[in-house]
Motif scaffolding. Structure first.
Motif, short mmCIF file in Angstrom:
data_model
loop_
_atom_site.label_atom_id
_atom_site.label_comp_id
_atom_site.label_asym_id
_atom_site.label_seq_id
_atom_site.Cartn_x
_atom_site.Cartn_y
_atom_site.Cartn_z
N THR A 173 -42.00 -52.71 69.81
CA THR A 173 -43.34 -52.95 69.25
C THR A 173 -43.90 -54.29 69.67
N GLN A 214 -38.74 -61.27 67.86
CA GLN A 214 -37.99 -60.38 66.97
C GLN A 214 -36.99 -61.16 66.13
N THR A 232 -37.50 -61.29 62.18
CA THR A 232 -36.63 -60.34 61.46
C THR A 232 -35.20 -60.83 61.27
N ASP A 240 -37.93 -51.62 66.94
CA ASP A 240 -38.65 -52.81 66.49
C ASP A 240 -38.95 -53.75 67.66
#
Length: 398
Positions: free
Chosen positions: A391, A343, A347, A388
């Motif tokens: 996922t 992550q 991101t 997020d």
């Protein structure tokens, strides 16, 4: 999870996917450096250049840099000791290079006064879990465990404990149980129960600085309950290290003698001491805001995992007692570490940068800290980050 092998310790991580690929330690370090969003951006992750720049910018605000440097505990070291004693409302304080040393010295001094080397403490307390039996092996103390329940000892447990003891040590907050605290009423009852047994009370207050919100009392009133108190300068104040022992003047003078015997009377300590003064000036006033916002973050994490359909997720305590708390998820530690790092890499949001520790088959726990960087997060930001993150977990289909 200890301060030596904890949220920020990577010693459990081995090589990742194969030859030529970075191991997880390297990936976590790189992810943290590049992350644009974190709930806490702690100084320990900075480069030496960044840490020195912070000290340069802060030091002149907290001490006269035209004065001579300290030599064996005078000058700026003595100024820090006076500041700590004033904050905690004690007669005196002594600076120590480590909390491990400070607490051994404090409790061996009390043992000499009471004639009893037995120290009652929690089974999850730092000396039991993370100091390689230093109380007994180095200080000649005899630790006995009052309880192993994930909370502070109760007054009833203190009164009913079957063995005599000369000192009761209380870790506030109890980190390995989830940074938990008793209520003010419970704490005063425990102290009274120890007094009934003619025992002295010592607070392991490594994180005492952030206890004021939950206990509803100022620092000096909390410290006044105990006969002696240890505090840390890096765990919550983002300093370079160091600790202080505060209490009666006679105890502190005796402790300084033992500090010398332990090798803790260091020639010059001004970088660490200036960083400690900087933490008291900059971080200490903000800790109540961190605690209050940690409650917002914790609630949003619970809601986010519930909405994402994670079969079992826990935030502990549900309402954090300090600005730090635990998150438990039903996945292996490797799976969760990989999801957290991915992550961050993909991101820029590093929601769970701390170490994930295995707590059973398919069950892991991490620690979450909320500090200045976290104040920028809204509840919606947290819920979106959770969605997020999920996922990237097995079976999420994301």
């Amino acid at each position: 999870m200890s301060d030596e092998a904890t949220a920020h310790d990577d010693e459990h991580e081995g090589p990742a996917d194969g030859p030529g690929k970075p191991d997880m330690r390297e990936r976590r370090t790189a992810a943290h450096r590049r992350a644009t969003r974190l709930l806490a951006r702690e100084g320990l992750h900075g480069t030496l250049r960044e840490r020195l720049a912070w000290l340069r910018d802060t030091a002149s605000e907290v001490y006269d840099l035209d004065e001579r440097g300290d030599i064996y505990g005078n000058g700026v070291v003595a100024a820090l000791e006076e500041r700590v004693a004033a904050l905690l409302g004690t007669e005196a304080a002594a600076f120590f290079p480590t909390g491990t040393m400070a607490q051994q010295v404090a409790l061996r001094c009390w043992a000499a006064r009471t004639g009893d080397r037995t120290v009652a403490l929690h089974a999850l307390s730092h000396p039991v879990q993370h100091e390689r039996d230093a109380f007994s092996e180095v200080a000649g103390l005899r630790p006995v465990r009052v309880t192993s329940e994930p909370r502070l000892p109760t007054a009833e447990e203190i009164r009913d404990f079957p063995e005599p003891f000369g000192a009761l040590m209380l870790e506030l907050p109890l980190r390995d149980a989830g940074f938990v605290l008793p209520s003010w009423e419970e704490l005063t009852e425990v102290v009274e129960a120890a007094r009934e047994r003619d025992a002295v009370v010592h607070f392991d207050g490594a994180r005492l600085w952030e206890c004021t919100v939950h206990l509803g009392r100022p620092l000096h009133e909390i410290a006044d309950l105990a006969d002696s108190v240890y505090v840390s300068f890096y765990k919550s104040l983002d300093g370079f290290g160091g600790a202080a022992l505060a209490g009666p003047k006679t105890l502190v003078e005796q402790a300084k003698t033992w500090r010398h015997r332990y090798g803790g009377l260091v020639f010059q300590q001004f970088p660490t001491v200036l960083a400690a003064l900087g933490g008291l000036e900059r971080e200490l006033p903000r800790l109540p805001d961190y605690v209050r916002h940690a409650r917002v973050v914790a609630a949003a994490l619970r809601e986010g995992f519930a909405r994402a359909g994670v079969p079992w997720a826990r935030v502990h305590p549900e309402v954090p007692h300090t600005h730090e708390f635990q998150v438990w998820l039903p996945y292996g530690s490797d799976v969760l570490t990989e999801a957290a790092v991915r992550q961050a890499e993909e991101t820029g949001t590093y929601l769970f940068p701390a170490f994930w520790g295995a707590r059973g088959p398919g069950l892991s726990c991490t620690e979450v800290t909320v500090s200045a960087a976290g104040l920028e997060w809204t509840a919606d930001d947290v819920r979106a980050a959770v969605a997020d993150f999920v996922t990237r977990l097995p079976g999420a289909g994301g």
